[in-house]
Write an enzyme that holds these catalytic residues in place. Structure first.
Site, mmCIF file in Angstrom:
data_model
loop_
_atom_site.group_PDB
_atom_site.id
_atom_site.type_symbol
_atom_site.label_atom_id
_atom_site.label_comp_id
_atom_site.label_asym_id
_atom_site.label_seq_id
_atom_site.Cartn_x
_atom_site.Cartn_y
_atom_site.Cartn_z
ATOM 1 C CG ASP A 160 -0.949 5.201 4.695
ATOM 2 O OD1 ASP A 160 -1.565 4.238 4.207
ATOM 3 O OD2 ASP A 160 0.163 5.101 5.236
ATOM 4 C CD GLU A 161 -2.220 2.071 7.978
ATOM 5 O OE1 GLU A 161 -3.294 1.442 7.973
ATOM 6 O OE2 GLU A 161 -1.109 1.520 7.979
ATOM 7 N NE ARG A 190 0.669 -7.816 10.902
ATOM 8 C CZ ARG A 190 0.529 -6.994 9.866
ATOM 9 N NH1 ARG A 190 1.468 -6.117 9.592
ATOM 10 N NH2 ARG A 190 -0.526 -7.069 9.076
ATOM 11 C CD GLN A 200 -3.895 -4.963 7.754
ATOM 12 O OE1 GLN A 200 -2.909 -5.010 8.491
ATOM 13 N NE2 GLN A 200 -3.782 -4.686 6.469
ATOM 14 C CE LYS A 221 -0.648 0.512 4.997
ATOM 15 N NZ LYS A 221 0.111 1.768 5.064
ATOM 16 C CB THR A 222 3.940 2.276 1.825
ATOM 17 O OG1 THR A 222 3.368 1.992 3.101
ATOM 18 C CG2 THR A 222 4.780 3.538 1.924
#
Length: 725
Positions: free
Chosen positions: A220-221, A608, A251, A35-36
Site C-alpha cells: 500500500d502507499e 481533502r 500524492q 484504494k484500500t
C-alpha cells in the site's frame, strides 16, 4: 463459487484490479478512489478464488492504523480470523522477522528498539566522548545522516568519503554509533529494515524459505517507499513472487524523509509485464474540486498521468479570498467556520490546512475569541511524552540492564547526586573496557573510581534497579509499571514543576499504568517467543501513540498539509497561498523536484475537501519580524480560472487598505479617506515610508507605515501628521 460479495461494491476499474490474472500489477489509485477497498478485495480474491494459502500472502503499509484497518476489513470480508496473515507496517514486519531470526541477524535475543529521542541522546554522548565539537557536529544532524544512509542501504564502510573532512567525520560518528548499538543490542527504526534486508542477503536458505512461503506481496502507499523498502520488496519477490502495489505518484509528498516517487516508475521497468490499472473515479469530492485539482497537477512533468472524475454533482466553485493581511485571513476563515456552525454543521467537519506549523497561532487566537473549540492535529503523542518515556526507560532497565540509552536517560532522573563528571567516568570506563554503561558503572564502584558521595549514589541506583527487578519479576505488567513509577520517585520529581504541568505529567503516568494493565500479548508476538513485557516495550517504541492523548469530539481541525494526507472533511481551508510560503521558498529556489512535490502537496490538500474548498492568501504578511508584500501562489494561477470564485477581488494600490478588526467598527467612506495603500508619505521624525495597512475607523484609525530608515511602525492617524510625498 459465489464471489458476488467480492465484486458487487466495485466499479469497473476496481474490478479489473481485483480480478487481474496472476502477475505483477500496478494500481494507480487517485485520491478518494477506493484504494484500500481494492487492496482488501484483492487479498480476499487471492484467498477465496485463486485458493492462495493465507500463510502465503504478505500485505504491508505505512501506519499501524492502516494495517489495523486492512486486517479488520479483510476479516469481515472473509469471515475468518486474519491472525495467520502477514499484515503490518514495513517496520512491524521487519521487527517480527528479526525477533524470529535474531541469531541469523547477528543480534542478541533481548535486543531493544531505540526510538528517535534515545537515538539522539546516544549520538550526543558519542560525539562528546570522541572529543568532537557538538556545536559544529550536532547530534540531530548526525541522526539525520545515519538514518538517511540506512534508508539507502549503506553501512559506514560502504560510504565513499575520499577523506573529505565533513563526510569522513559523519562516517566516523556513524561507525562509533554502530559499534555502541552492536555492543548493547540496540536497534533503531532505520536499522530494522536494513537489518531485515541483510538477513536475507546473508542467509540464502532463509530467503528461499520466505520466497517459497510468501508468493504474493501486496504493498500500500507505494509512492512513499524509500530505497531500502523498495529493495526489500524486490529481494523478497525474486523471480517467483507476484507483487501487487497500490500508489499515487500525484500524492508523493514525503521526499524530505527519503520517499522516492520514482519507485512507481521503476516498478514498471524492474518487474516484467506489469499490468497498470488506473482508478480515476473519485467518491469523495465534488466535480469542481476535482477539476481544479486536475488542472493544477497536470503542470507536473514527471507523472504517469490520470484524471479524477466523479459521477456526483459539480458542486460549489472554489472560493478564493484575498486577505489584506494574515489577521484578516484568520478573521475571515473563523467567520466562515462560524457560519458553517450556525447552519447546523459539525465543527469537526471543517479543517484549516497550512504549510508551516507557525501559521496556526493566529487561527487559534481567533477561534478562542469566538469560543469555537479546535484541535491542533498531530501534537505530541502519548508514548513520546517526557514523563512516559522516563517511566518506560526504568521498565526497560528491568528487562535489559545493558540498555545504554535507557540507563543514560534515568541515571540522574530524579536527581540523585550523579552529575556529569560521574557520568563521564562511567562512559570512559565503558569505552575503554568495551562494556555497557551498566557493567561499567558496577566496575567503577568495585574499583572505587568515584568520590564518596558519587560512589554511594551510583551504588544506590544499581541496588534500586536490581531490587525492583528481583521484587517485580513475577508481578503483572500493570503492577510492574505502577511499581516502577512508585519506586523511581518520578511523581515526586514532577511535583516540583508548575501545577498545571505537574498535573498533566502525573495524569499521563497514571494512563501509562492503565495502558500496561490493559495490554494483551498479540498472538504473533507470542508465536515469536516474546514475553508480555518485551511485547509491550516494542509496542511503545513502534506504535508511539497512533492517537493523540487529548482531543475533542467536535472541534475544528488545524493541521499542516502533510498531516492532512489520508483525511477528508466536508469543508477545507488552505491558507497562506503565497509564493515563498506555499510553495515554500526552498522549493521556489529549486524548481526541479521540490516544486513538483510542493504542487503534489497542494493537490493533496485540495482533494481533502468533499463539499467546499476555500483558498486564502494575504497581500501583506508579517514574517521574520517585518511586514512583506506577498505574491499570490503560482498554484492559484495554474487552476482553471472559471472554477474560482473571488470572494473579494484583488485590490489595487489606489484602493484604501482597511482590514477588519475582530470587533465591529464603522468604516470611513472611500471619499473620506486621506491616504491609500502603497502611497509614499513623510513623517517629521521617522522620514519617508510606504503605507502598508490601516486598522480601525474615525479618529482612532491606526496606520501601518514601513519607514525606509526606522522600519515598520503603527501610528494613530489623527496624531501622525503624515504628509504625501
Amino acid at each position: 463459487m459465489d464471489v458476488s460479495h467480492l465484486l458487487e461494491e466495485l466499479n469497473e476499474a476496481q474490478r479489473d484490479a481485483v480480478t487481474a490474472k496472476d502477475g505483477h500489477i500496478l494500481v494507480l489509485a487517485g485520491a478518494g478512489s477506493g484504494k484500500t477497498r481494492v487492496l482488501v478485495h484483492r487479498l480476499a480474491w487471492l484467498i477465496q478464488v485463486d485458493h492462495v494459502s493465507p500463510l502465503g500472502v504478505l500485505a504491508v503499509t505505512f501506519t499501524n492504523k492502516a494495517a489495523g484497518e486492512m486486517r479488520e476489513r479483510t476479516g469481515k470480508l472473509l469471515q475468518v480470523s486474519t491472525r495467520p496473515l502477514w499484515i503490518g507496517t514495513f517496520h512491524g514486519i521487519a521487527h517480527r522477522l528479526l525477533r524470529m531470526h535474531w541469531k541469523e541477524a547477528g543480534l542478541p535475543e533481548e535486543f531493544q528498539i531505540l526510538d528517535s529521542e534515545d537515538q539522539q541522546r546516544l549520538l550526543r554522548r558519542i560525539i562528546r566522548d570522541e572529543g568532537i565539537d557538538e556545536a559544529h557536529w550536532p547530534a540531530r544532524q548526525a541522526q539525520w545522516f545515519i538514518n538517511a544512509r540506512k534508508d539507502e542501504g549503506e553501512r559506514p564502510q560502504h560510504i565513499e568519503h575520499l577523506d573529505h573532512p565533513v563526510t569522513s567525520t559523519w562516517v566516523h560518528i556513524y561507525q562509533r554509533y554502530q559499534d555502541y548499538c552492536n555492543r548493547g543490542g540496540l536497534v533503531d527504526f532505520a536499522e530494522l529494515l536494513l537489518r531485515a534486508h541483510e538477513l536475507w542477503l546473508e542467509n540464502p536458505a532463509l530467503l528461499d524459505h520466505y520466497r517459497n512461503r510468501l508468493r504474493h506481496l501486496l504493498v500500500d502507499e507505494f509512492q512513499d517507499t524509500n530505497a531500502i523498502q523498495y529493495a526489500w520488496v524486490r529481494m523478497l519477490a525474486g523471480d517467483s513472487g507476484r507483487v501487487f502495489v497500490v500508489g499515487d505518484d500525484d500524492q508523493s509528498i514525503y521526499g524530505w524523509r527519503g520517499a522516492k516517487v520514482e519507485n512507481v516508475q521503476h516498478f514498471v521497468k524492474d518487474f516484467p509485464q506489469v499490468l497498470t490499472v488506473r482508478l480515476e473515479q473519485n467518491y469523495r469530492s465534488t466535480g469542481n474540486i476535482l477539476d481544479a485539482a486536475n488542472g493544477l497537477i497536470r503542470h507536473n512533468q514527471s507523472r504517469m498521468g490520470k484524471k479524477l472524475w466523479t459521477a456526483g454533482e459539480p458542486g460549489k466553485p472554489i472560493q478564493l479570498y484575498s486577505a489584506f493581511n494574515e489577521q484578516d485571513e484568520a478573521r475571515f476563515v473563523v467567520d466562515q467556520v462560524q457560519q458553517w456552525l450556525d447552519s447546523g454543521r459539525r465543527a469537526d467537519h471543517s479543517a484549516i490546512l497550512y504549510r508551516t506549523t507557525a501559521q496556526s497561532r493566529l487561527f487559534e487566537e481567533y477561534l478562542l475569541r469566538s469560543n469555537i473549540p479546535y484541535r491542533v492535529y498531530g501534537g505530541q503523542r502519548f508514548f513520546e511524552r517526557t514523563e512516559v518515556k522516563d517511566a518506560l526507560a526504568y521498565l526497560r532497565l528491568l528487562h535489559n540492564p545493558n540498555d545504554d540509552a535507557a540507563l543514560e536517560r534515568v541515571l540522574n532522573k530524579p536527581t540523585r547526586a550523579i552529575g556529569e563528571k560521574t557520568a563521564s567516568i562511567i562512559r570512559i570506563q565503558a569505552r575503554e573496557s568495551g562494556l555497557t554503561l551498566w557493567q561499567a558503572a558496577a566496575e567503577c564502584v568495585s574499583q572505587g573510581q568515584f568520590a564518596s558521595r558519587a560512589g554511594t549514589a551510583v551504588s544506590n541506583f544499581i541496588r534500586l534497579i536490581e531490587g525492583m527487578r528481583e521484587r517485580m519479576s513475577d508481578w503483572s505488567l500493570g503492577n510492574q509499571m505502577q511499581g516502577v513509577i512508585d519506586d523511581s520517585s518520578l511523581v515526586s520529581h514532577y511535583q516540583k514543576e508548575p501545577r498545571e504541568r505537574m498535573e498533566t505529567r502525573v495524569e499521563n503516568l497514571r494512563e501509562l499504568v492503565n495502558a500496561a494493565d490493559a495490554f494483551i500479548l498479540p498472538q504473533e508476538d507470542a508465536d515469536a517467543g516474546l514475553t508480555e513485557l518485551q511485547s509491550f516495550l516494542s509496542h511503545a517504541a513502534l506504535e508511539a501513540g497512533e492517537t493523540q492523548g487529548e482531543s475533542w469530539d467536535d472541534c475544528v481541525q488545524l493541521m499542516t498539509l502533510h498531516s492532512a494526507k489520508g483525511l477528508e472533511f466536508p469543508l477545507v481551508f488552505i491558507v497562506g497561498m503565497e509564493d515563498g510560503l506555499f510553495p515554500h521558498q526552498r522549493s521556489v529556489e529549486d524548481a526541479a523536484g521540490r516544486l513538483e512535490e510542493e504542487r503534489r502537496l497542494c493537490y493533496v490538500g485540495m482533494t481533502r475537501a468533499r463539499e467546499q474548498l476555500c483558498l486564502c492568501y494575504a497581500e501583506v504578511r508579517r514574517m521574520h519580524g517585518s511586514e512583506n508584500f506577498s505574491r499570490p501562489s503560482r498554484f492559484i494561477d495554474e487552476m482553471p480560472s472559471e472554477l474560482l470564485e473571488e470572494i473579494r477581488p484583488r485590490i489595487s494600490s489606489s484602493r484604501p487598505y482597511r482590514p477588519a478588526r475582530p470587533t465591529t467598527t464603522t468604516r470611513l467612506r472611500d471619499d473620506d479617506w486621506p491616504f491609500r495603500l502603497g502611497q509614499v508619505v513623510a513623517h517629521a521624525k521617522f522620514g519617508e515610508g510606504t503605507i502598508m495597512a490601516f486598522e480601525g475607523s474615525g479618529e482612532h484609525t491606526r496606520i501601518h507605515v514601513n519607514f525606509r530608515d526606522t522600519g515598520a511602525k503603527w501610528l494613530v492617524l489623527a496624531y501622525a501628521k503624515l504628509e504625501p510625498v
